[in-house]
Motif scaffolding. Structure first.
Motif, PDB file in Angstrom:
ATOM      1  N   SER A  37      46.410 -47.224-117.860  1.00 54.05           N
ATOM      2  CA  SER A  37      47.848 -47.087-118.022  1.00 54.05           C
ATOM      3  C   SER A  37      48.108 -46.185-119.225  1.00 54.05           C
ATOM      4  CB  SER A  37      48.525 -48.442-118.227  1.00 54.05           C
ATOM      5  OG  SER A  37      48.091 -49.028-119.432  1.00 54.05           O
ATOM      6  N   LEU A  38      49.338 -45.783-119.364  1.00 56.69           N
ATOM      7  CA  LEU A  38      49.692 -44.911-120.471  1.00 56.69           C
ATOM      8  C   LEU A  38      51.000 -45.410-121.080  1.00 56.69           C
ATOM      9  CD1 LEU A  38      48.813 -41.300-120.703  1.00 56.69           C
ATOM     10  CD2 LEU A  38      51.083 -41.944-121.507  1.00 56.69           C
ATOM     11  N   GLN A  39      51.039 -45.403-122.385  1.00 57.35           N
ATOM     12  CA  GLN A  39      52.230 -45.885-123.089  1.00 57.35           C
ATOM     13  C   GLN A  39      52.834 -44.744-123.903  1.00 57.35           C
ATOM     14  OE1 GLN A  39      50.453 -49.058-125.403  1.00 57.35           O
ATOM     15  NE2 GLN A  39      50.756 -50.550-123.768  1.00 57.35           N
ATOM     16  N   TRP A  40      54.144 -44.788-124.064  1.00 55.35           N
ATOM     17  CA  TRP A  40      54.846 -43.871-124.956  1.00 55.35           C
ATOM     18  C   TRP A  40      55.501 -44.689-126.066  1.00 55.35           C
ATOM     19  CZ3 TRP A  40      55.033 -38.571-125.020  1.00 55.35           C
ATOM     20  CH2 TRP A  40      54.530 -37.900-123.907  1.00 55.35           C
ATOM     21  N   TYR A  41      55.288 -44.230-127.286  1.00 57.17           N
ATOM     22  CA  TYR A  41      55.868 -44.869-128.460  1.00 57.17           C
ATOM     23  C   TYR A  41      56.715 -43.834-129.211  1.00 57.17           C
ATOM     24  CZ  TYR A  41      52.491 -48.742-128.051  1.00 57.17           C
ATOM     25  OH  TYR A  41      51.759 -49.826-127.624  1.00 57.17           O
ATOM     26  N   ARG A  42      57.678 -44.348-129.977  1.00 62.83           N
ATOM     27  CA  ARG A  42      58.434 -43.490-130.881  1.00 62.83           C
ATOM     28  C   ARG A  42      58.281 -44.051-132.292  1.00 62.83           C
ATOM     29  NH1 ARG A  42      64.775 -43.051-130.505  1.00 62.83           N
ATOM     30  NH2 ARG A  42      65.105 -42.903-132.732  1.00 62.83           N
TER      31      ARG A  42
END
Lengths: 111, 116
Positions: free
Chosen positions: A31-36
């Motif tokens: 899976s792939l996550q995006w963070y800010r």
């Protein structure tokens, strides 16, 4: 070694414009996550994409996971100054417990 | 507020010294991850613990060590410090044991280490 390349490294655009940032790898991720991340703070999760080809929308943000689960993109529509920050993608390994981060795209939205 | 607490927030020390960074995970989270963030290298995974046991290892130097205690707090020990060790060190926690369960990471605010 799993590596995630993010592009562009820096992006400065006017309020109201659209933009896309990319996260690419030669490795397959479960899976792939995006963070800010904002200055002085830790990263905060925006979204997780799991299935190849998956598209998720979060208000004006659209996240896509590549069919082969090696890459992802983040599209922002009508960018606002509040979107300013460091956007990090993170790949969740297949078969191990590592969560590997790209170096990030530093986004600056000019009012 | 993520619920993850890191101390100290800032630390200035000299080369050759040893420091300990501390992390308290969110209530109920069993996994703790340590990351090093520098401008040129980005967020580098160091090590992960789950319920007191090491689960995954990344680019952690031999001069660095970590552990997770029975109360689930974790410490990262950095010894024989060099100028290049100056960075932000983040701790993150997750409820899940395995990253492959797509667990969200909750990050603390980081400990900024400056080695002079």
């Amino acid at each position: 070694t799993q590596l995630l390349e993010q592009s562009p490294q820096f992006l400065s655009i006017q309020e109201g414009e659209n933009l896309t940032v990319y996260c690419n790898s030669s490795s397959v991720f479960s899976s792939l996550q995006w963070y800010r991340q904002e200055p002085g703070e830790g990263p905060v999760l925006l979204v997780t994409v799991v299935t190849g080809g998956e598209v998720k929308k979060l208000k004006r943000l659209t996240f896509q996971f590549g069919d082969a689960r090696k890459d992802s993109s983040l599209h922002i529509t009508a960018a606002q100054p509040g979107d300013t920050g460091l956007y990090l993608c993170a790949g969740v390994g297949s078969g191990d417990d590592k969560i590997i981060f790209g170096k990030g795209t530093r986004l600056h939205i000019l009012p | 507020d993520s619920g993850v607490t890191q101390t100290p927030k800032h630390l200035i020390t000299a080369t050759g010294q040893r420091v300990t960074l501390r992390c308290s995970p969110r209530s109920g989270d069993l996994s703790v991850y340590w990351y090093q963030q520098s401008l040129d290298q980005g967020l580098q995974f160091l090590i992960q613990y789950y319920n007191g046991e090491e689960r995954a290892k990344g680019n952690i130097l031999e001069r660095f060590s970590a552990q997770q205690f029975p109360d689930l707090h974790s410490e990262l020990n950095l010894s024989s410090l060099e100028l290049g060790d100056s960075a932000l060190y983040f701790c993150a926690s997750s409820v899940r044991a395995s990253a492959s369960n797509t667990g969200e990471l909750f990050f603390g605010e980081g400990s900024r280490l400056t080695v002079l």
